[in-house]
Design an enzyme around this catalytic site. Sequence first.
Site, PDB file in Angstrom:
ATOM      1  CG  ASN A   7      -1.853   1.127   1.301  1.00  0.00           C
ATOM      2  OD1 ASN A   7      -1.462   2.258   1.046  1.00  0.00           O
ATOM      3  ND2 ASN A   7      -3.092   0.876   1.659  1.00  0.00           N
ATOM      4  CG  ASP A   9      -3.075   4.648   0.726  1.00  0.00           C
ATOM      5  OD1 ASP A   9      -3.110   4.500  -0.508  1.00  0.00           O
ATOM      6  OD2 ASP A   9      -3.930   4.177   1.499  1.00  0.00           O
ATOM      7  CG  HIS A  10       0.647   6.235   4.798  1.00  0.00           C
ATOM      8  ND1 HIS A  10      -0.229   7.249   5.125  1.00  0.00           N
ATOM      9  CD2 HIS A  10       0.005   5.077   5.079  1.00  0.00           C
ATOM     10  CE1 HIS A  10      -1.327   6.721   5.633  1.00  0.00           C
ATOM     11  NE2 HIS A  10      -1.221   5.407   5.609  1.00  0.00           N
ATOM     12  NE  ARG A  18       7.764  21.557   2.754  1.00  0.00           N
ATOM     13  CZ  ARG A  18       9.062  21.699   2.999  1.00  0.00           C
ATOM     14  NH1 ARG A  18       9.658  20.878   3.826  1.00  0.00           N
ATOM     15  NH2 ARG A  18       9.749  22.672   2.443  1.00  0.00           N
ATOM     16  CG  HIS A  43      -8.142   4.297   0.906  1.00  0.00           C
ATOM     17  ND1 HIS A  43      -8.337   4.157   2.258  1.00  0.00           N
ATOM     18  CD2 HIS A  43      -9.336   4.702   0.410  1.00  0.00           C
ATOM     19  CE1 HIS A  43      -9.596   4.464   2.569  1.00  0.00           C
ATOM     20  NE2 HIS A  43     -10.216   4.806   1.460  1.00  0.00           N
ATOM     21  NE  ARG A  45      -9.377   8.630   4.212  1.00  0.00           N
ATOM     22  CZ  ARG A  45      -9.644   7.754   5.193  1.00  0.00           C
ATOM     23  NH1 ARG A  45      -8.866   6.713   5.375  1.00  0.00           N
ATOM     24  NH2 ARG A  45     -10.667   7.932   5.994  1.00  0.00           N
ATOM     25  NE  ARG A  49      -7.567  11.572   5.393  1.00  0.00           N
ATOM     26  CZ  ARG A  49      -8.095  10.992   6.475  1.00  0.00           C
ATOM     27  NH1 ARG A  49      -7.368  10.172   7.217  1.00  0.00           N
ATOM     28  NH2 ARG A  49      -9.331  11.238   6.830  1.00  0.00           N
ATOM     29  CG  HIS A  50      -3.538   8.957   1.546  1.00  0.00           C
ATOM     30  ND1 HIS A  50      -4.375   8.257   0.716  1.00  0.00           N
ATOM     31  CD2 HIS A  50      -3.826   8.536   2.813  1.00  0.00           C
ATOM     32  CE1 HIS A  50      -5.118   7.457   1.439  1.00  0.00           C
ATOM     33  NE2 HIS A  50      -4.835   7.604   2.719  1.00  0.00           N
ATOM     34  CD  GLU A  70      -7.160  -0.109   0.815  1.00  0.00           C
ATOM     35  OE1 GLU A  70      -7.340   0.923   1.494  1.00  0.00           O
ATOM     36  OE2 GLU A  70      -6.343  -0.960   1.105  1.00  0.00           O
ATOM     37  CB  THR A 101      -9.789   2.010   7.134  1.00  0.00           C
ATOM     38  OG1 THR A 101      -9.348   2.747   5.995  1.00  0.00           O
ATOM     39  CG2 THR A 101     -11.147   1.427   6.866  1.00  0.00           C
ATOM     40  CD  GLU A 151      -7.365  -6.102   2.767  1.00  0.00           C
ATOM     41  OE1 GLU A 151      -7.469  -6.019   1.528  1.00  0.00           O
ATOM     42  OE2 GLU A 151      -6.574  -5.422   3.431  1.00  0.00           O
ATOM     43  CG  HIS A 194      -5.751  -1.387   9.096  1.00  0.00           C
ATOM     44  ND1 HIS A 194      -5.349  -0.748  10.231  1.00  0.00           N
ATOM     45  CD2 HIS A 194      -6.234  -0.422   8.279  1.00  0.00           C
ATOM     46  CE1 HIS A 194      -5.597   0.548  10.114  1.00  0.00           C
ATOM     47  NE2 HIS A 194      -6.124   0.773   8.942  1.00  0.00           N
ATOM     48  N   GLY A 195      -2.293  -2.386   9.757  1.00  0.00           N
ATOM     49  CA  GLY A 195      -1.439  -2.280  10.937  1.00  0.00           C
ATOM     50  C   GLY A 195      -0.326  -3.310  11.038  1.00  0.00           C
ATOM     51  N   GLY A 216       1.012  -1.348   4.349  1.00  0.00           N
ATOM     52  CA  GLY A 216       1.459  -0.046   3.892  1.00  0.00           C
ATOM     53  C   GLY A 216       2.223   0.763   4.908  1.00  0.00           C
ATOM     54  CG  HIS A 217       1.574   3.755   8.789  1.00  0.00           C
ATOM     55  ND1 HIS A 217       2.153   3.515  10.001  1.00  0.00           N
ATOM     56  CD2 HIS A 217       1.599   5.104   8.609  1.00  0.00           C
ATOM     57  CE1 HIS A 217       2.499   4.663  10.551  1.00  0.00           C
ATOM     58  NE2 HIS A 217       2.169   5.644   9.724  1.00  0.00           N
TER      59      HIS A 217
HETATM   60  N1  PXP Z   1      -6.077  -3.025   3.833  1.00  0.00           N
HETATM   61  C1  PXP Z   1      -7.020  -2.066   3.847  1.00  0.00           C
HETATM   62  C2  PXP Z   1      -8.381  -2.407   3.366  1.00  0.00           C
HETATM   63  C3  PXP Z   1      -6.718  -0.757   4.279  1.00  0.00           C
HETATM   64  O1  PXP Z   1      -7.683   0.184   4.305  1.00  0.00           O
HETATM   65  C4  PXP Z   1      -5.410  -0.458   4.664  1.00  0.00           C
HETATM   66  C5  PXP Z   1      -5.056   0.936   5.074  1.00  0.00           C
HETATM   67  O2  PXP Z   1      -5.281   1.824   4.025  1.00  0.00           O
HETATM   68  C6  PXP Z   1      -4.453  -1.478   4.612  1.00  0.00           C
HETATM   69  C7  PXP Z   1      -4.819  -2.764   4.221  1.00  0.00           C
HETATM   70  C8  PXP Z   1      -3.031  -1.242   4.977  1.00  0.00           C
HETATM   71  O3  PXP Z   1      -2.925  -0.872   6.320  1.00  0.00           O
HETATM   72  P1  PXP Z   1      -1.559  -0.324   6.871  1.00  0.00           P
HETATM   73  O4  PXP Z   1      -1.236   0.912   6.099  1.00  0.00           O
HETATM   74  O5  PXP Z   1      -1.826  -0.072   8.303  1.00  0.00           O
HETATM   75  O6  PXP Z   1      -0.529  -1.408   6.632  1.00  0.00           O
END
Ligand code: PXP
Length: 244
Positions: A7, A9-10, A18, A43, A45, A49-50, A70, A101, A151, A194-195, A216-217
């Site tokens: 992922n 996104d970040h 910036r 994602h 959104r 935002r990203h 997403e 999320t 998921e 997630h996480g 991702g994060h």
């Molecule tokens: N899966 C889904 C459906 C998510 O919404 C996210 C966060 O955008 C992730 C996976 C990845 O989560 P993380 O960035 O915490 O690894």
Amino acid sequence: MLRLGVNIDHVATIRNARGTPWPDPLRAARLAEQAGADGITAHLREDRRHITDADIDALMRELRLPLNLEMAATAEMQAIALRHRPHAVCIVPEKREERTTEGGLDVAGQETRMADFIAPLRDAGSRVSLFIGHEPAQIQAAARIGAAVVELHTGAYCDFDTEGDTARRDAELTGLRDGAALAADLGLEVHAGHGLTFATVGPIAAIPQIAELNIGHFLIAESVFTGLDQAIRQMRRCMDEARS
Ligand code: PXP
């Protein structure tokens, strides 16, 4: 083999902080491919935002890996997905004020609406995934409305691990294991995410029914210190060790 969706996104979060063109999410996606990612997740959104619409355009145009888009279950997002027809669309709940999320989608509580929402996406050729908790009612509803994939939300499992609350972490893990088994029995492909971190990915990767993890994060955070390539390769190793 267990697939890894990265992922990005970040990368966009840092760029948008910036208002510069860098760091470029597409460059991160290409690097992820070289490091062994099997897919890219982004994602879009509602508040942008990203990831932005231009990022999705670029990813669809340039990326060789399958894109997992997403998005929230809104008419605007449905139109965007139908225009791009990405490999996969993952429907997530979205609240403007949340940092990320927070929970899974309530499929059971809005079965008809969700069935109507996903039908055109499926007909357009995208694999539809629903981001849900491991509760049996949600998994059964996802199967009934004809989703290809669920998921499972690993956020609570990861949070309890970080807090050192091992009892609740282990209860979550049991729920995720049971949920994955139920989903597979109902013919659903099972993903999770997630996480997840190097520390928490092992027990999730070891769940035999899970076909894909989306992370991702933590990977982007870790890449500040080691680079994205190494962060992804190490995550891949953690996943492979847990599976073997
Ligand atoms: N899966 C889904 C459906 C998510 O919404 C996210 C966060 O955008 C992730 C996976 C990845 O989560 P993380 O960035 O915490 O690894």
